[in-house]
Motif scaffolding. Structure first.
Motif, PDB file in Angstrom:
ATOM      1  N   SER A  37       0.075   3.354  -0.849  1.00  0.00           N
ATOM      2  CA  SER A  37      -0.082   4.810  -0.769  1.00  0.00           C
ATOM      3  C   SER A  37      -1.446   5.258  -0.253  1.00  0.00           C
ATOM      4  CB  SER A  37       0.178   5.446  -2.142  1.00  0.00           C
ATOM      5  OG  SER A  37      -0.744   4.939  -3.107  1.00  0.00           O
ATOM      6  N   ASP A  55       2.454   7.334   3.611  1.00  0.00           N
ATOM      7  CA  ASP A  55       3.178   8.102   2.600  1.00  0.00           C
ATOM      8  C   ASP A  55       4.579   7.528   2.434  1.00  0.00           C
ATOM      9  OD1 ASP A  55       4.733   9.044   4.720  1.00  0.00           O
ATOM     10  OD2 ASP A  55       3.786  11.022   4.784  1.00  0.00           O
ATOM     11  N   THR A  56       5.418   8.180   1.645  1.00  0.00           N
ATOM     12  CA  THR A  56       6.740   7.624   1.350  1.00  0.00           C
ATOM     13  C   THR A  56       7.687   7.636   2.544  1.00  0.00           C
ATOM     14  OG1 THR A  56       7.481   9.768   0.503  1.00  0.00           O
ATOM     15  CG2 THR A  56       6.600   8.182  -1.102  1.00  0.00           C
ATOM     16  N   ARG A  74       5.065   2.907  -1.498  1.00  0.00           N
ATOM     17  CA  ARG A  74       4.376   3.470  -2.660  1.00  0.00           C
ATOM     18  C   ARG A  74       3.198   2.608  -3.085  1.00  0.00           C
ATOM     19  NH1 ARG A  74       9.265   5.249  -2.093  1.00  0.00           N
ATOM     20  NH2 ARG A  74       9.931   7.272  -2.972  1.00  0.00           N
TER      21      ARG A  74
END
Length: 317
Positions: A168, A172-173, A165
């Motif tokens: 970012s 991505d997660t 995060r």
């Protein structure tokens, strides 16, 4: 006048000297599979938060606690660590409920991650002593004793999720690469590209790579401010785990645990200190003082929050 973290270091060094002279426990660095928590060493008066109020700490002070409390792990986990972890937990909760204080795209707005972080801290708050109901329940008592083993996998999941995060702009997660970038690892350049043909160039699955993205790209390019305390935290980790560099510490710890090679507990408090630093780093330094003051004011005005919050932790040690 000395800053709070400088006063903390003075107390901490005295505590370490006292603890080593008055106890028979061997140092964590000499017994890498062992962990000690909240033992009566007759040195408790020297603990940081017996004398200082964490609510008065500046942004710089809070960040420096991450490496100071890692140094304190040469002795044992004590109330200093619980105060630090629960303070950061409470600040994160306050940021989560104050929509006017945070970016809606920030980690503080990510309920899944916040819930996981809260769960991790809450597991580590389980304790048993003569003043606790845990003491009267054998299942809860055993859970209390083994809590660092239980927290191990979750601590790495929370850390990895937080780093993704924070990075970012690059991943991505899920760790999927979303923009082209390169990092340096052991003198070698590793490139990532969402349009690459090789799957390994489109996915970041190693913690040391996520740390490299943070330090080599996110901080200097996107953040454009240093992460206070991170370099010193690395030094303290390498002092405890001799002959291990920081990048290998986080990667090997994750892999040996999650693949079942090894089950350990002593890395958890260090990972916790790193997570707390990474989380505080998400707050703009100029805003931290107002956020801390706002949280304390909310606590003072609301008896409901006083009952429900974990800060200050209810400990009798």
């Amino acid at each position: 006048m000395k800053k709070n973290y400088e006063q903390s270091e003075d107390l901490l060094n005295k505590y370490i000297d006292c603890w080593q002279n008055k106890t028979s426990y061997r140092l964590l660095s000499h017994r890498p599979s062992s962990i000690y928590e909240s033992n009566d060493s007759e040195c408790e008066a020297l603990q940081i938060f017996r004398s200082l109020n964490i609510g008065s700490f500046s942004y710089e002070d809070i960040c420096n606690l991450s490496w100071l409390l890692t140094r304190e792990l040469q002795t044992q986990i004590n109330r200093d660590h619980f105060f630090f972890w629960t303070w950061v937990q409470s600040i994160a909760f306050y940021m989560n409920i104050r929509f006017d204080l945070r970016d809606p795209k920030s980690v503080f707005a990510d309920f899944d991650w916040i819930d996981s972080f809260n769960s991790l801290v809450n597991v580590l708050l389980i304790k048993w002593n003569s003043n606790s109901s845990v003491f009267n329940d054998p299942i809860l008592q055993n859970l209390s004793i083994q809590k660092y083993l239980i927290a191990g996998p979750l601590s790495y999941a929370v850390l990895e999720g937080l780093l993704r995060r924070k990075n970012s702009s690059y991943v991505d997660t899920t760790g999927q690469v979303i923009n082209q970038f390169s990092i340096q690892i052991n003198g070698k350049t590793i490139s990532f590209d969402p349009n690459a043909k090789r799957r390994t160039s489109k996915q970041v699955n190693q913690l040391k790579y996520q740390m490299a993205i943070l330090e080599q790209n996110t901080i200097p390019i996107n953040r454009k401010r240093t992460c206070i305390g991170l370099d010193k935290l690395k030094i303290e980790i390498e002092k405890i785990f001799i002959n291990t560099v920081f990048e290998d510490f986080i990667s090997e710890g994750r892999n040996t645990l999650l693949h079942g090679n090894q089950y350990w507990q002593n890395k958890v408090p260090i990972i916790m200190n790193l997570i707390c630093l990474m989380l505080i780093d998400e707050i703009e330094p100029s805003k931290y003082s107002n956020i801390a003051t706002g949280f304390i004011t909310m606590m003072d005005r609301s008896s409901h929050h006083k009952r429900d919050f974990y800060y200050p932790p209810s400990i009798n040690i």
